[in-house]
Design an enzyme around this catalytic site. Structure first.
Site, PDB file in Angstrom:
ATOM      1  N   ASP A  61       0.848  -1.140  -0.010  1.00 21.85           N
ATOM      2  CA  ASP A  61       0.068   0.005   0.100  1.00 21.85           C
ATOM      3  C   ASP A  61       0.809   1.180  -0.026  1.00 21.85           C
ATOM      4  O   ASP A  61       1.583   1.685   0.896  1.00 21.85           O
ATOM      5  CB  ASP A  61      -0.879   0.075   1.163  1.00 21.85           C
ATOM      6  CG  ASP A  61      -1.857   1.149   1.358  1.00 21.85           C
ATOM      7  OD1 ASP A  61      -1.832   2.127   0.579  1.00 21.85           O
ATOM      8  OD2 ASP A  61      -2.600   1.316   2.170  1.00 21.85           O
ATOM      9  N   TYR A 153      -5.244  16.575  -6.971  1.00 22.95           N
ATOM     10  CA  TYR A 153      -4.790  15.574  -8.221  1.00 22.95           C
ATOM     11  C   TYR A 153      -3.642  16.372  -8.842  1.00 22.95           C
ATOM     12  O   TYR A 153      -2.475  15.915  -9.146  1.00 22.95           O
ATOM     13  CB  TYR A 153      -5.862  15.108  -8.938  1.00 22.95           C
ATOM     14  CG  TYR A 153      -5.534  14.252 -10.113  1.00 22.95           C
ATOM     15  CD1 TYR A 153      -4.855  12.836  -9.866  1.00 22.95           C
ATOM     16  CD2 TYR A 153      -5.325  14.516 -11.426  1.00 22.95           C
ATOM     17  CE1 TYR A 153      -4.565  12.251 -11.264  1.00 22.95           C
ATOM     18  CE2 TYR A 153      -4.861  14.054 -12.372  1.00 22.95           C
ATOM     19  CZ  TYR A 153      -4.679  12.672 -12.231  1.00 22.95           C
ATOM     20  OH  TYR A 153      -4.222  11.900 -13.057  1.00 22.95           O
ATOM     21  N   LYS A 157       0.427  15.575  -9.588  1.00 24.79           N
ATOM     22  CA  LYS A 157       1.014  15.493 -10.977  1.00 24.79           C
ATOM     23  C   LYS A 157       1.965  16.552 -11.296  1.00 24.79           C
ATOM     24  O   LYS A 157       2.983  16.258 -11.972  1.00 24.79           O
ATOM     25  CB  LYS A 157      -0.108  15.242 -12.016  1.00 24.79           C
ATOM     26  CG  LYS A 157      -1.019  13.737 -11.722  1.00 24.79           C
ATOM     27  CD  LYS A 157      -0.193  12.628 -11.891  1.00 24.79           C
ATOM     28  CE  LYS A 157      -1.077  11.638 -11.676  1.00 24.79           C
ATOM     29  NZ  LYS A 157      -0.312  10.251 -11.792  1.00 24.79           N
TER      30      LYS A 157
END
Ligand SMILES: NC(=O)c1ccc[n+]([C@@H]2O[C@H](COP(=O)([O-])OP(=O)(O)OC[C@H]3O[C@@H](n4cnc5c(N)ncnc54)[C@H](OP(=O)(O)O)[C@@H]3O)[C@@H](O)[C@H]2O)c1
Length: 243
Positions: A61, A153, A157
């Protein structure tokens, strides 16, 4: 001849699975990391065995430092030389900015950016032990052109994009570091028909991409690009130039 090993994170399904398959076809044995998709990686192992390719499945994980360290430790038990790492594992979720709490933000950063950062760092000795080696980050065209309601997000990135450039400079000439930035490649499973139509309307090549479109770019950067580092290949049907 020495076996060549590639570690692919998130190799149990979709883009990661296809990237692992593409590298196996190019002669790499695969360290297939999964979190939950153990079945997909096991099926890949069975698929590639007749061709003599080895697939070691590693479960971890990557949302925690302990999980990231566990992947590093398990990789070291499999091989002392690592020819490629493809950091594909990632999460993607639509949450309005006002609702992104610290737990969501931290989880996004941990999986999408900190994991690649600390896994590459932990395996630097193995990468340097290979004659030539490389790292590929799977980013997103949203690293430079944000989507509304995906702030955490897009930030993760964008960090990964800068990590690509920072490591390309610092790890040269031993290790090349590049990125593949998909656009709309495989729709998230929860996108409804109206959302899919809206996304497709913005893609000049007029179709959703495929996992093999991304895998081909990964394979190019790993296998056919010895003088390329610090670069990002958008695999997006032209969407990023049409905005
Ligand atoms: N699909 C697209 O259109 C698109 C567009 C732009 C960028 N991308 C990027 O491309 C990459 C792959 O995309 P995808 O569509 O194939 O993603 P996906 O279907 O959502 O799969 C996510 C992958 O990340 C792994 N993962 C998720 N949470 C994890 C955790 N806590 N620990 C370890 N691994 C974890 C999953 O592993 P398990 O399945 O084993 O749990 C899975 O392999 C991602 O980095 C994504 O951001 C995709």
């Amino acid at each position: 001849m020495r076996a060549k090993w590639a570690l692919v994170t998130g190799a149990g399904k979709r883009l990661g699975l296809e990237a692992a398959r593409a590298l196996a076809r190019r002669g790499y044995d695969i360290l297939a990391h999964v979190n939950g998709s153990t079945e997909g990686a096991s099926a890949l192992r069975d698929e590639l065995a007749p061709a003599g390719r080895r697939v070691h499945v590693i479960q971890a994980d990557l949302s925690t430092a302990a999980g990231q360290e566990a992947l590093v430790v398990q990789t070291k038990t499999c091989t002392s030389t690592l020819d490629a790492i493809v950091h594909n594992a990632g999460i993607f979720e639509r949450v309005p900015f006002a609702e992104i709490d610290r737990a969501r933000y931290d989880r996004m950063q941990a999986i999408n950016c900190e994991a690649p950062f600390f896994i590459t760092q932990g395996l630097l000795g193995e990468l340097r032990a290979a004659e030539t080696s490389c790292v590929v980050h799977v980013t997103d065209i949203a690293a430079e052109r944000p989507l509304s309601a995906y702030a955490h997000y897009s930030v993760s990135k964008a960090s990964l994009l800068m990590l690509t450039r920072a490591l390309a400079v610092e790890l040269a000439p031993a290790v090349r570091v590049n990125a593949v930035a998909p656009g709309t490649v495989m729709f998230p499973e929860d996108f409804d028909e109206a959302t899919r139509t809206r996304f497709l309307a913005r893609i000049p090549l007029g179709r959703e991409g495929s996992a093999s479109d991304v895998a081909a770019a990964v394979a190019y950067l790993v296998c056919d690009a010895p003088f390329v580092t610090g670069q990002v290949i958008a695999v997006d049907g032209g969407r990023s130039v049409a905005l």
